[in-house]
Enzyme design. Structure first.
Site, PDB file in Angstrom:
ATOM      1  N   HIS A  99     -53.192 169.560  45.452  1.00 13.92           N
ATOM      2  CA  HIS A  99     -53.785 170.886  45.261  1.00 13.92           C
ATOM      3  C   HIS A  99     -54.327 171.517  46.542  1.00 13.92           C
ATOM      4  O   HIS A  99     -54.747 172.678  46.513  1.00 13.92           O
ATOM      5  CB  HIS A  99     -54.874 170.834  44.171  1.00 13.92           C
ATOM      6  N   ASP A 126     -58.068 173.123  35.828  1.00 16.62           N
ATOM      7  CA  ASP A 126     -58.263 171.870  36.545  1.00 16.62           C
ATOM      8  C   ASP A 126     -59.306 171.006  35.832  1.00 16.62           C
ATOM      9  O   ASP A 126     -60.267 171.527  35.274  1.00 16.62           O
ATOM     10  CB  ASP A 126     -58.791 172.206  37.958  1.00 16.62           C
ATOM     11  N   HIS A 128     -61.100 169.131  37.587  1.00 20.36           N
ATOM     12  CA  HIS A 128     -62.120 169.061  38.636  1.00 20.36           C
ATOM     13  C   HIS A 128     -62.444 170.471  39.128  1.00 20.36           C
ATOM     14  O   HIS A 128     -61.731 171.419  38.798  1.00 20.36           O
ATOM     15  CB  HIS A 128     -61.598 168.216  39.795  1.00 20.36           C
ATOM     16  N   ASP A 130     -62.617 171.277  42.468  1.00 16.55           N
ATOM     17  CA  ASP A 130     -61.993 171.537  43.776  1.00 16.55           C
ATOM     18  C   ASP A 130     -62.883 172.441  44.613  1.00 16.55           C
ATOM     19  O   ASP A 130     -62.409 173.315  45.346  1.00 16.55           O
ATOM     20  CB  ASP A 130     -60.578 172.128  43.622  1.00 16.55           C
ATOM     21  N   HIS A 143     -57.799 168.137  48.779  1.00 17.21           N
ATOM     22  CA  HIS A 143     -57.434 168.726  47.476  1.00 17.21           C
ATOM     23  C   HIS A 143     -58.664 168.929  46.589  1.00 17.21           C
ATOM     24  O   HIS A 143     -58.584 169.676  45.611  1.00 17.21           O
ATOM     25  CB  HIS A 143     -56.334 167.917  46.755  1.00 17.21           C
ATOM     26  N   ASP A 230     -53.423 172.877  37.794  1.00 14.51           N
ATOM     27  CA  ASP A 230     -53.431 171.448  38.144  1.00 14.51           C
ATOM     28  C   ASP A 230     -53.106 170.665  36.876  1.00 14.51           C
ATOM     29  O   ASP A 230     -53.796 170.803  35.855  1.00 14.51           O
ATOM     30  CB  ASP A 230     -54.822 171.082  38.673  1.00 14.51           C
ATOM     31  N   ASP A 232     -53.723 167.895  35.968  1.00 17.85           N
ATOM     32  CA  ASP A 232     -54.781 167.023  35.435  1.00 17.85           C
ATOM     33  C   ASP A 232     -55.743 167.743  34.497  1.00 17.85           C
ATOM     34  O   ASP A 232     -56.615 167.119  33.909  1.00 17.85           O
ATOM     35  CB  ASP A 232     -55.496 166.266  36.560  1.00 17.85           C
ATOM     36  N   GLU A 275     -49.972 168.646  41.521  1.00 16.61           N
ATOM     37  CA  GLU A 275     -50.490 167.313  41.214  1.00 16.61           C
ATOM     38  C   GLU A 275     -49.627 166.534  40.213  1.00 16.61           C
ATOM     39  O   GLU A 275     -50.132 165.719  39.434  1.00 16.61           O
ATOM     40  CB  GLU A 275     -51.962 167.361  40.753  1.00 16.61           C
TER      41      GLU A 275
END
Ligand code: MN
Length: 303
Positions: A99, A126, A128, A130, A143, A230, A232, A275
């Protein structure tokens, strides 16, 4: 939405802690991306891959900002490709790669609209945030900093790509699906005032409402939306081929619905799908899901 699509592969895993995500663009092509998009009646051009140097041949540099020089160089090249696609009337679809590449894609789309005295909004999906900086990062992996960098927060070596910063205004940015934030990163997000819909908001409001609100925020005062997706963000049971999985993610249908509603808005201008790590995947299922999701983002309807 443009009916010309330009695929741009970005072979990079320098921004991630686990190796192999640089093979993501290949996995998406093997899963039939171009044929599936053409079947929707879209005109598809594949501009091939941009390749970041491999870690073995790159200086790691600061342990709080690993491989920053190489990432900045590769993202500069990617920014040029994304901007060129938009300048030529195509919709850039960037295939990742880790990412950190969003530093380049957002620079490119921002630069395109900046030339026209316009702005671009961002919807970032995402697990997360980031949103770390060299001061708050536990890993030094870029990332985990790319959204902050795009908002002008972080190392000038990266925020200053293409000579201007920020690339996007935090007021035009929305983060969706987060469930794993570092302590300092949480503080950065609060301080920046970014609009965040965590997994709890998705559970309580439903994805439809969350995406409607996100679109309202990201399109107010902008010429459209750049989606940075992303893999994830999706629950690891559906998307195991990703380097930093976190349980409790969005479902298969929530992921499609989010992108179907964005497609219906007519406001999509650029998209990143990042990702996907074939080394960690099961029979390419995460890349196949990625292909399906890009079809939804680009207008595929069930009926
Ligand atoms: Mn990410």
């Amino acid at each position: 939405m443009a009916n010309r699509i330009r695929l741009i592969g970005m072979q990079i895993d320098l921004g991630a802690g686990r190796r192999g995500v640089d093979m993501g663009p290949s996995a998406l092509r093997v899963a039939g991306l171009e044929a599936r998009l053409k079947a929707l009646g879209l005109s598809v051009e594949d501009s091939g891959d941009i390749k970041a140097e491999i870690p073995e041949a790159s200086p790691e540099g600061s342990e709080k900002l690993k491989y920053a020089d190489v990432i900045a160089g590769a993202c500069g090249e990617l920014a040029g490709s994304v901007k060129r696609a938009l300048d030529e009337g195509a919709l850039p679809v960037t295939l990742g790669g880790d990412h950190s590449l969003a530093i380049g894609t957002l620079a490119g789309s921002s630069a395109h609209y900046r030339d026209r005295k316009e702005r671009i909004g961002v919807i970032w999906l995402d697990a997360h945030g980031d949103f770390n900086t060299p001061q708050t990062t536990p890993s030094g992996n870029i990332h985990g900093m790319s959204f902050a960098i795009s908002c002008g927060v972080g190392s000038p070596a990266l925020t200053g790509l293409l000579g201007f910063s920020p690339k996007v205004q935090p007021a035009h940015c929305v983060l969706i699906g987060v469930r794993d934030l570092d302590a300092g990163e949480r503080a950065n997000l609060v301080e920046t005032g970014l609009t965040v819909f965590t997994m709890r908001e998705i559970d309580e409001l439903g994805m439809r409402t969350v995406i409607d609100r996100a679109l309202l925020q990201a399109t107010r005062g902008t010429s459209g939306v750049h989606v940075s997706f992303d893999m994830d963000v999706i629950d690891p049971s559906e998307a195991p081929g990703t380097g930093t999985p976190v349980r409790g993610g969005i479902s298969y249908r929530e992921a499609h619905l989010a992108l179907e509603v964005i497609a219906d808005s007519g406001k999509l201008r650029a998209v990143d799908l990042v990702e996907i790590n074939p080394v960690l995947d099961e029979h390419n299922m995460t890349a196949s899901l990625g292909v399906e999701l890009l079809c939804s983002a680009l207008g595929k309807k069930i009926l």
